[in-house]
Design an enzyme around this catalytic site. Sequence first.
Site, short mmCIF file in Angstrom:
data_model
loop_
_atom_site.label_atom_id
_atom_site.label_comp_id
_atom_site.label_asym_id
_atom_site.label_seq_id
_atom_site.Cartn_x
_atom_site.Cartn_y
_atom_site.Cartn_z
N LYS A 1 -55.05 24.76 73.60
CA LYS A 1 -54.40 24.50 74.89
C LYS A 1 -55.41 24.52 76.04
O LYS A 1 -55.34 23.71 76.96
CB LYS A 1 -53.30 25.54 75.11
CG LYS A 1 -52.62 25.49 76.46
CD LYS A 1 -51.82 24.23 76.69
CE LYS A 1 -51.12 24.27 78.06
NZ LYS A 1 -50.53 22.98 78.42
N LYS B 1 -55.50 29.02 86.86
CA LYS B 1 -55.56 30.07 85.83
C LYS B 1 -56.08 29.50 84.51
O LYS B 1 -56.95 30.09 83.85
CB LYS B 1 -54.16 30.66 85.64
CG LYS B 1 -54.00 31.65 84.52
CD LYS B 1 -53.06 31.27 83.38
CE LYS B 1 -52.02 30.28 83.53
NZ LYS B 1 -51.15 30.00 82.41
P1 NAD Z 1 -42.98 29.66 86.27
O1 NAD Z 1 -43.75 30.47 87.23
O2 NAD Z 1 -42.03 28.62 86.76
O3 NAD Z 1 -42.11 30.65 85.32
C1 NAD Z 1 -42.51 31.93 84.94
C2 NAD Z 1 -41.24 32.77 84.79
O4 NAD Z 1 -41.62 34.08 84.35
C3 NAD Z 1 -40.47 32.95 86.11
O5 NAD Z 1 -39.11 32.70 85.90
C4 NAD Z 1 -40.72 34.41 86.48
O6 NAD Z 1 -39.66 34.98 87.21
C5 NAD Z 1 -40.86 35.03 85.10
N1 NAD Z 1 -41.60 36.28 85.08
C6 NAD Z 1 -42.78 36.57 85.65
N2 NAD Z 1 -43.15 37.83 85.34
C7 NAD Z 1 -42.16 38.34 84.55
C8 NAD Z 1 -41.97 39.59 83.90
N3 NAD Z 1 -42.87 40.57 84.01
N4 NAD Z 1 -40.85 39.76 83.16
C9 NAD Z 1 -39.94 38.76 83.05
N5 NAD Z 1 -40.05 37.55 83.63
C10 NAD Z 1 -41.17 37.35 84.38
O7 NAD Z 1 -44.04 29.04 85.27
P2 NAD Z 1 -43.85 27.76 84.29
O8 NAD Z 1 -44.28 26.54 85.00
O9 NAD Z 1 -42.51 27.83 83.66
O10 NAD Z 1 -44.98 28.10 83.20
C11 NAD Z 1 -44.81 29.12 82.22
C12 NAD Z 1 -46.01 29.10 81.29
O11 NAD Z 1 -46.09 27.81 80.65
C13 NAD Z 1 -47.35 29.31 82.01
O12 NAD Z 1 -48.19 30.08 81.19
C14 NAD Z 1 -47.87 27.89 82.19
O13 NAD Z 1 -49.30 27.87 82.28
C15 NAD Z 1 -47.36 27.22 80.94
N6 NAD Z 1 -47.13 25.77 81.05
C16 NAD Z 1 -46.49 25.23 82.14
C17 NAD Z 1 -46.28 23.85 82.19
C18 NAD Z 1 -45.58 23.19 83.38
O14 NAD Z 1 -45.61 21.95 83.46
N7 NAD Z 1 -44.96 23.92 84.30
C19 NAD Z 1 -46.69 23.04 81.14
C20 NAD Z 1 -47.31 23.62 80.03
C21 NAD Z 1 -47.52 24.99 80.01
#
Ligand code: NAD
Length: 297
Positions: free
Chosen positions: A172, A240
Amino acid sequence: MKVGFVGLGRMGEHMARNLVRAGHDVTVYDVRQEAVEILVELGASAAAEPGGVAIGAEFVFTSLPGPAEVSDVWQGENGLLARLERGALGIDLSTIGPDTAKAIDDEARSSGKRFIDAPVSGGVWGAEAGNLSLMIGGTAEDFEDALPVLAAIGDPDKLYRCGEIGAGSVTKLVNNLIGMSTNVVVAEAFSMGVKAGVDASTLFDVVSASSGDSATLAQWKDSVMQRDFSPGFMLSLGHKDVRLAIELAAQLDIPMPVTSVAKGRLAAALDEGWSEEAVAVVVRLQESEADVVIDGR
Ligand code: NAD
């Protein structure tokens, strides 16, 4: 299957929805109560703390911002590892470094539990459609066991076992450092083309049909070209990922000159206060320095 899910953000909300739709018995947790309520309306159960989703679950997923949150939710006090049933399988879908995945796996195995890293690609649209690609690190047996639940969130033809624990995260990081660095290069190239007098929309159409095309450029269609920087994938998360890639390269004693420049550009965009904008917002730095706007409308 009885499934737990922690982290109902831009990606997690859709992935948890698709697990519910596929008929799994899903228990969810997020620090944001409003996110939990959406899933409960769709038929999921709510846990009062992260560890609560693991009670009785055969599979427990996390989709969290990065390594700090993932370590805390799995290994912290009252975290998932403490509550995971023996033999149950933990699946982290977040983008983290391989060291974090290995540390959780070590602790899981020492108490008869199992863990794989399974970061995803395909964006919010892929999460919604349930056709993400997944890059999985773990034993062949755990990979096979996870396939029935992974098929609810990923394209069955794009569930890749990349190697042992941590290999999914390495893959990734390779993928994302290419995407993030490409964003910076495309911004430079387009600023030159537009300032030299060619319409942004013409550049987009022609490069998209030519050898300069990329998955990153395709994402510009609805973001930069439309001047819409709502995420999608937030700048803070892109930064990140590049930071994690550079840390891994440093451990391996590998120079990363181009990626280091890209990281600097993403950091400068963060300094502008754009952390929650789409990662393509890095183009605005280039625009301001080049005194040109790339607008495809
Ligand atoms: P986001 O910030 O929208 O979602 C993260 C979620 O985690 C939020 O709902 C937040 O409230 C929750 N959270 C944070 N700390 C927490 C805790 N201690 N306990 C419980 N819940 C908690 O992020 P995202 O865009 O959904 O991305 C999530 C992961 O997927 C990341 O690691 C990101 O790098 C990866 N990712 C994102 C995408 C994208 O297009 N958005 C694509 C591929 C991978």
